[in-house]
Design a protein around this motif. Structure first.
Motif, PDB file in Angstrom:
ATOM      1  N   ALA A 111      26.011  31.578  41.213  1.00 34.82           N
ATOM      2  CA  ALA A 111      25.887  30.439  40.298  1.00 34.82           C
ATOM      3  C   ALA A 111      27.232  30.229  39.630  1.00 34.82           C
ATOM      4  O   ALA A 111      27.944  31.180  39.329  1.00 34.82           O
ATOM      5  N   VAL A 112      27.586  28.964  39.408  1.00 34.42           N
ATOM      6  CA  VAL A 112      28.870  28.620  38.800  1.00 34.42           C
ATOM      7  C   VAL A 112      28.589  27.820  37.533  1.00 34.42           C
ATOM      8  O   VAL A 112      27.722  26.941  37.520  1.00 34.42           O
ATOM      9  N   GLU A 113      29.313  28.154  36.478  1.00 33.65           N
ATOM     10  CA  GLU A 113      29.124  27.472  35.199  1.00 33.65           C
ATOM     11  C   GLU A 113      30.481  27.144  34.584  1.00 33.65           C
ATOM     12  O   GLU A 113      31.403  27.954  34.636  1.00 33.65           O
ATOM     13  N   ASP A 114      30.587  25.950  34.009  1.00 33.84           N
ATOM     14  CA  ASP A 114      31.811  25.585  33.301  1.00 33.84           C
ATOM     15  C   ASP A 114      31.962  26.462  32.070  1.00 33.84           C
ATOM     16  O   ASP A 114      30.981  26.799  31.407  1.00 33.84           O
ATOM     17  N   ALA A 115      33.203  26.836  31.776  1.00 35.37           N
ATOM     18  CA  ALA A 115      33.488  27.699  30.635  1.00 35.37           C
ATOM     19  C   ALA A 115      34.851  27.322  30.074  1.00 35.37           C
ATOM     20  O   ALA A 115      35.538  26.438  30.604  1.00 35.37           O
ATOM     21  N   PHE A 116      35.235  27.997  28.993  1.00 37.27           N
ATOM     22  CA  PHE A 116      36.543  27.798  28.369  1.00 37.27           C
ATOM     23  C   PHE A 116      37.151  29.154  28.059  1.00 37.27           C
ATOM     24  O   PHE A 116      36.443  30.125  27.858  1.00 37.27           O
ATOM     25  N   TYR A 117      38.467  29.199  28.017  1.00 44.05           N
ATOM     26  CA  TYR A 117      39.174  30.374  27.538  1.00 44.05           C
ATOM     27  C   TYR A 117      40.231  29.918  26.553  1.00 44.05           C
ATOM     28  O   TYR A 117      40.604  28.732  26.541  1.00 44.05           O
ATOM     29  N   LYS A 118      40.675  30.839  25.713  1.00 41.45           N
ATOM     30  CA  LYS A 118      41.703  30.521  24.720  1.00 41.45           C
ATOM     31  C   LYS A 118      43.034  31.120  25.156  1.00 41.45           C
ATOM     32  O   LYS A 118      43.112  32.312  25.451  1.00 41.45           O
ATOM     33  N   ALA A 119      44.046  30.279  25.189  1.00 39.32           N
ATOM     34  CA  ALA A 119      45.396  30.773  25.449  1.00 39.32           C
ATOM     35  C   ALA A 119      45.915  31.402  24.159  1.00 39.32           C
ATOM     36  O   ALA A 119      45.300  31.282  23.093  1.00 39.32           O
ATOM     37  N   ALA A 120      47.050  32.070  24.233  1.00 43.67           N
ATOM     38  CA  ALA A 120      47.618  32.746  23.068  1.00 43.67           C
ATOM     39  C   ALA A 120      47.898  31.768  21.927  1.00 43.67           C
ATOM     40  O   ALA A 120      47.855  32.140  20.759  1.00 43.67           O
ATOM     41  N   ASP A 121      48.153  30.495  22.251  1.00 42.43           N
ATOM     42  CA  ASP A 121      48.418  29.491  21.216  1.00 42.43           C
ATOM     43  C   ASP A 121      47.132  28.870  20.664  1.00 42.43           C
ATOM     44  O   ASP A 121      47.159  27.852  19.996  1.00 42.43           O
ATOM     45  N   LYS A 122      45.972  29.494  20.989  1.00 43.46           N
ATOM     46  CA  LYS A 122      44.633  29.093  20.515  1.00 43.46           C
ATOM     47  C   LYS A 122      44.112  27.822  21.174  1.00 43.46           C
ATOM     48  O   LYS A 122      43.085  27.286  20.784  1.00 43.46           O
ATOM     49  N   GLN A 123      44.824  27.302  22.165  1.00 44.28           N
ATOM     50  CA  GLN A 123      44.373  26.123  22.883  1.00 44.28           C
ATOM     51  C   GLN A 123      43.201  26.495  23.779  1.00 44.28           C
ATOM     52  O   GLN A 123      43.238  27.515  24.472  1.00 44.28           O
ATOM     53  N   ARG A 124      42.120  25.687  23.757  1.00 45.23           N
ATOM     54  CA  ARG A 124      40.955  25.924  24.620  1.00 45.23           C
ATOM     55  C   ARG A 124      41.171  25.214  25.946  1.00 45.23           C
ATOM     56  O   ARG A 124      41.402  24.005  25.978  1.00 45.23           O
ATOM     57  N   LEU A 125      41.078  25.971  27.030  1.00 47.30           N
ATOM     58  CA  LEU A 125      41.321  25.415  28.356  1.00 47.30           C
ATOM     59  C   LEU A 125      40.106  25.645  29.247  1.00 47.30           C
ATOM     60  O   LEU A 125      39.435  26.681  29.145  1.00 47.30           O
ATOM     61  N   PRO A 126      39.817  24.692  30.141  1.00 47.39           N
ATOM     62  CA  PRO A 126      38.626  24.826  30.992  1.00 47.39           C
ATOM     63  C   PRO A 126      38.827  25.833  32.122  1.00 47.39           C
ATOM     64  O   PRO A 126      39.932  26.024  32.626  1.00 47.39           O
ATOM     65  N   THR A 127      37.735  26.453  32.493  1.00 47.55           N
ATOM     66  CA  THR A 127      37.693  27.371  33.630  1.00 47.55           C
ATOM     67  C   THR A 127      36.261  27.389  34.139  1.00 47.55           C
ATOM     68  O   THR A 127      35.426  26.612  33.685  1.00 47.55           O
ATOM     69  N   LYS A 128      35.966  28.275  35.062  1.00 46.66           N
ATOM     70  CA  LYS A 128      34.611  28.419  35.575  1.00 46.66           C
ATOM     71  C   LYS A 128      34.246  29.894  35.596  1.00 46.66           C
ATOM     72  O   LYS A 128      35.085  30.751  35.852  1.00 46.66           O
ATOM     73  N   ASP A 129      32.991  30.187  35.310  1.00 47.75           N
ATOM     74  CA  ASP A 129      32.446  31.535  35.429  1.00 47.75           C
ATOM     75  C   ASP A 129      31.545  31.561  36.658  1.00 47.75           C
ATOM     76  O   ASP A 129      30.755  30.638  36.888  1.00 47.75           O
ATOM     77  N   TYR A 130      31.670  32.630  37.434  1.00 52.72           N
ATOM     78  CA  TYR A 130      30.855  32.825  38.624  1.00 52.72           C
ATOM     79  C   TYR A 130      29.924  33.998  38.353  1.00 52.72           C
ATOM     80  O   TYR A 130      30.361  35.057  37.925  1.00 52.72           O
ATOM     81  N   PHE A 131      28.640  33.788  38.607  1.00 59.56           N
ATOM     82  CA  PHE A 131      27.620  34.818  38.422  1.00 59.56           C
ATOM     83  C   PHE A 131      27.103  35.190  39.806  1.00 59.56           C
ATOM     84  O   PHE A 131      26.561  34.343  40.508  1.00 59.56           O
ATOM     85  N   LEU A 132      27.301  36.443  40.190  1.00 54.96           N
ATOM     86  CA  LEU A 132      26.964  36.894  41.536  1.00 54.96           C
ATOM     87  C   LEU A 132      25.842  37.923  41.505  1.00 54.96           C
ATOM     88  O   LEU A 132      25.855  38.826  40.673  1.00 54.96           O
ATOM     89  N   ASP A 133      24.919  37.756  42.416  1.00 54.27           N
ATOM     90  CA  ASP A 133      23.822  38.691  42.604  1.00 54.27           C
ATOM     91  C   ASP A 133      24.086  39.373  43.948  1.00 54.27           C
ATOM     92  O   ASP A 133      23.987  38.740  44.998  1.00 54.27           O
ATOM     93  N   LEU A 134      24.474  40.630  43.923  1.00 55.52           N
ATOM     94  CA  LEU A 134      24.820  41.368  45.137  1.00 55.52           C
ATOM     95  C   LEU A 134      23.616  42.208  45.564  1.00 55.52           C
ATOM     96  O   LEU A 134      23.121  43.015  44.779  1.00 55.52           O
ATOM     97  N   LYS A 135      23.169  41.993  46.794  1.00 59.81           N
ATOM     98  CA  LYS A 135      21.951  42.652  47.266  1.00 59.81           C
ATOM     99  C   LYS A 135      22.238  43.635  48.389  1.00 59.81           C
ATOM    100  O   LYS A 135      23.252  43.547  49.064  1.00 59.81           O
ATOM    101  N   ALA A 136      21.317  44.551  48.559  1.00 58.81           N
ATOM    102  CA  ALA A 136      21.299  45.461  49.702  1.00 58.81           C
ATOM    103  C   ALA A 136      19.842  45.659  50.071  1.00 58.81           C
ATOM    104  O   ALA A 136      18.995  45.869  49.196  1.00 58.81           O
ATOM    105  N   ASN A 137      19.532  45.530  51.338  1.00 57.04           N
ATOM    106  CA  ASN A 137      18.151  45.656  51.818  1.00 57.04           C
ATOM    107  C   ASN A 137      17.211  44.706  51.091  1.00 57.04           C
ATOM    108  O   ASN A 137      16.076  45.055  50.772  1.00 57.04           O
ATOM    109  N   GLY A 138      17.698  43.502  50.766  1.00 54.81           N
ATOM    110  CA  GLY A 138      16.876  42.493  50.110  1.00 54.81           C
ATOM    111  C   GLY A 138      16.642  42.696  48.630  1.00 54.81           C
ATOM    112  O   GLY A 138      15.951  41.919  48.001  1.00 54.81           O
TER     113      GLY A 138
END
Length: 194
Positions: A111-138
């Protein structure tokens, strides 16, 4: 007899209360001036450097990570010299594809979700977070939340950061629900590249 029992019960209750209040997570700000970032880790991270092959060269990758119970909190940083900045998007795509393809090949979800991070100058910049479900044997074996950020340094070098939490022994929660809890959110929201 009753007073003695009451005194023992009070001491035991106080002891249980103190144990319950002792934090499992020992949050601390970690400065990495060579890698040009600061981050909030839930414990003292270990740091290692390694060389990774890429095209006809080797790139230095620095990794800081800490394991708390079933969770591994980590930040990796790769520096691309200014004369190689044309390779940035290809390298970033390769890093993302390695993890995403692994999750999908295991039968897991991404799953992918829009997110933000803060640079050292406190500026909010866009990014994406990826949520992964890793399976073995189902069955879900691991949950992972990962974020990639690239920044250009004043000298023109490019930096790629991979901020991630890997949770082992996953239960029935999906990755997005589980890894959006406060103890994980703090790690992501308090990462600041220069």
């Amino acid at each position: 007899m009753f007073r003695r029992f009451l005194k023992v019960a009070t001491v035991l209750a106080a002891l249980v209360f103190l144990i319950a209040c002792s934090p499992k997570l020992d949050w601390r700000t970690v400065q990495s001036p060579q890698e040009r970032y600061s981050a909030l880790f839930p414990g003292k991270p270990d740091k290692l450097d390694r060389r990774i092959p890429y095209l006809d060269q080797e790139l230095l990758q620095t990794l800081e990570a800490v394991k708390i119970d079933n969770d591994i909190y980590s930040i990796s940083a790769i520096q691309l010299p200014v004369n190689q900045s044309a390779s940035l998007s290809k390298l970033l795509s390769q890093l993302q594809a390695n993890l995403i393809d692994r999750a999908k090949a295991s039968g897991g979800d991404v799953a992918v979700e829009d997110a933000f991070y803060k640079a050292a100058d406190k500026q909010r910049l866009p990014t994406k977070d990826y949520f992964l479900d890793l399976k073995a044997n189902g069955k879900t074996q691991q949950l992972m939340r990962v974020r990639w950020i690239n920044r250009v340094a004043p000298n023109g070098d490019s930096w790629i950061y991979q901020i991630s939490v890997l949770h082992g022994g996953a239960g029935s929660d999906n990755a997005k629900t589980f890894l959006s809890k406060e103890e994980y959110e703090n790690f992501f929201s308090d990462f600041s590249p220069e």
